[in-house]
Scaffold this motif. Sequence first.
Motif, PDB file in Angstrom:
ATOM      1  N   UNK A  19       0.927  -0.860   0.134  1.00 35.37           N
ATOM      2  CA  UNK A  19      -0.220   0.388  -0.062  1.00 35.37           C
ATOM      3  C   UNK A  19       0.920   1.082   0.117  1.00 35.37           C
ATOM      4  N   UNK A  20       0.589   2.139  -0.969  1.00 36.99           N
ATOM      5  CA  UNK A  20       1.305   3.553  -1.198  1.00 36.99           C
ATOM      6  C   UNK A  20       0.715   4.336   0.065  1.00 36.99           C
ATOM      7  N   UNK A  21       1.082   5.636   0.628  1.00 27.08           N
ATOM      8  CA  UNK A  21       0.825   6.208   0.921  1.00 27.08           C
ATOM      9  C   UNK A  21       0.799   6.293   2.961  1.00 27.08           C
ATOM     10  N   UNK A  22       1.483   4.803   3.287  1.00 30.27           N
ATOM     11  CA  UNK A  22       1.199   4.039   4.754  1.00 30.27           C
ATOM     12  C   UNK A  22       2.302   3.302   4.881  1.00 30.27           C
ATOM     13  N   UNK A  56       2.909  -1.699   3.984  1.00 29.25           N
ATOM     14  CA  UNK A  56       1.570  -3.055   4.299  1.00 29.25           C
ATOM     15  C   UNK A  56       1.411  -3.654   3.402  1.00 29.25           C
TER      16      UNK A  56
END
Lengths: 258, 258
Positions: A19-22, A56
């Motif tokens: 998952x990007x941004x996290x 993640x």
Amino acid sequence: MNTEEEVNDFVHHGHQEYLTHLSIDSVIFGYHEQQLKILLLKWKGYDGWGLPGGFIKKREPLSDAAYRILKERTNLSNLFLQQFYVFGDSPYRVKERSPHEFRDKFNLQVEDDNWLFKRTLAIGYFALVDYSKVIVQTDFFTESYRWWEVDAIPPLLFDHNDAVDKALLTLRLQIYHQPIGYNLLPEKFTLPEIHSLYETILSKELDQRNFAKKLVTLGLIQKLDERRSIGAHRSPYLYQFVKEKYEQALQEGIVHTY
Amino acid sequence: MNTEEEVNDFVHHGHQEYLTHLSIDSVIFGYHEQQLKILLLKWKGYDGWGLPGGFIKKREPLSDAAYRILKERTNLSNLFLQQFYVFGDSPYRVKERSPHEFRDKFNLQVEDDNWLFKRTLAIGYFALVDYSKVIVQTDFFTESYRWWEVDAIPPLLFDHNDAVDKALLTLRLQIYHQPIGYNLLPEKFTLPEIHSLYETILSKELDQRNFAKKLVTLGLIQKLDERRSIGAHRSPYLYQFVKEKYEQALQEGIVHTY
DNA sequence: TCAAAAGTGTTGTTGTTACACCCATGA
DNA sequence: TCATGGGTGTAACAACAACACTTTTGA
């Protein structure tokens, strides 16, 4: 993640797997020689210290990810692990990051719009681990590790000092209404040991007799018919946690009243 | 977001304005007629109830986003608002969502790989608001709203029952070590009012005299030289929170000991 | 026999619980 | 004057805080 191939794959194709941004940042507490310590990694290039962390996977439950990241880094699987905060306010967590710096520091080819440079919020987890069982893995980005005393944490990379502070605060508040120690002490421990653990975490003195009385009255620990030999001194009795009471207190909390 | 243009822009270009893979879900508590209530929205198409929520703008600090979303929905800006958990474990939070369903329910053209159908984790915030000051906005996706008693929350859409349960649990634990009420009561309130608020939140009876004694002893509230007229009964005295003590208790917690 | 660490109990103080009657108000 | 809800104090009990001397051990 140590070979050049793995690193390139992570940098250029990681956005397909994760998952990007996290991200997840872990504050790993260990207890050793009467000191509460945190595991920090030294980053290559940046020449500074930061928290272990990771990403993640696209179809991975969040808490599985947190456990996996810890397992990969410390080789531990049975531990206390808890979400404590999402970091998304500091300037570092709002702006995009600089690919130039990254290229310079790691000597890697990377596009400006690479996923690693997008704005990324961090979910903070803290773990309580048995210091002596930890086997730390470093990787391409990190050249070494060290356990740091919580009272002497240096200025860290990124917003990681915020995360350490918040984790400590959470731990210190929580210790008043949840038992702690199961993952920080050996299975059998002495009263002076657990007493010193609590003093260390809270960073204040606790009366020896009252402290023991309280834990025993609450039924959290029980005295064994064994002692530990500690050299030229009186041998202390061993104690162990009463699992059912401990679990129950974890669930329901130790509560005061109105 | 009510006109067709706005909705289309949100669906098709939202990924340029907002962070993907992340949303905010808000559990908004209000207190009215001696009941603790939660604001729920009825979704069009799904014909079910869910929590208000929203997305984080690409360059917006996380807590600003949480406040903005609440402000847009309730028109309130001064309130207690707190992160309580990140939801990323339930099957609903792991799998991708179905665009077919969405097309059917909302009668919108939308591509299969639209950002709204990516796996999305939700950051849970809970708010304590002055029920009487809330002016709820619905939008294209939501046809109506209703305040529901916490003891009678219906099965909700998505994983929103988990969020409600966790928010309630957090609130009930927190009330033992932080003062609560500043945002749920009028500025001046009577002892029976705050007493009933605490009973409602904790869902258990609290001795009237002991309760008042405790709050006054802690210095959290003070008696005013005014009374409220409540019809054919003795007029109760008004009280107010002692701001400094209240803030201090919020910061430092009301702590018990070892 | 000495130094170092562990073990142990009591008392005063504070906080918590349990409990019931009278007062004020306006219909 | 009555019905309703508000206000108030005390006593028994439990929990907490403060405190120091004796015992064990092996060097």
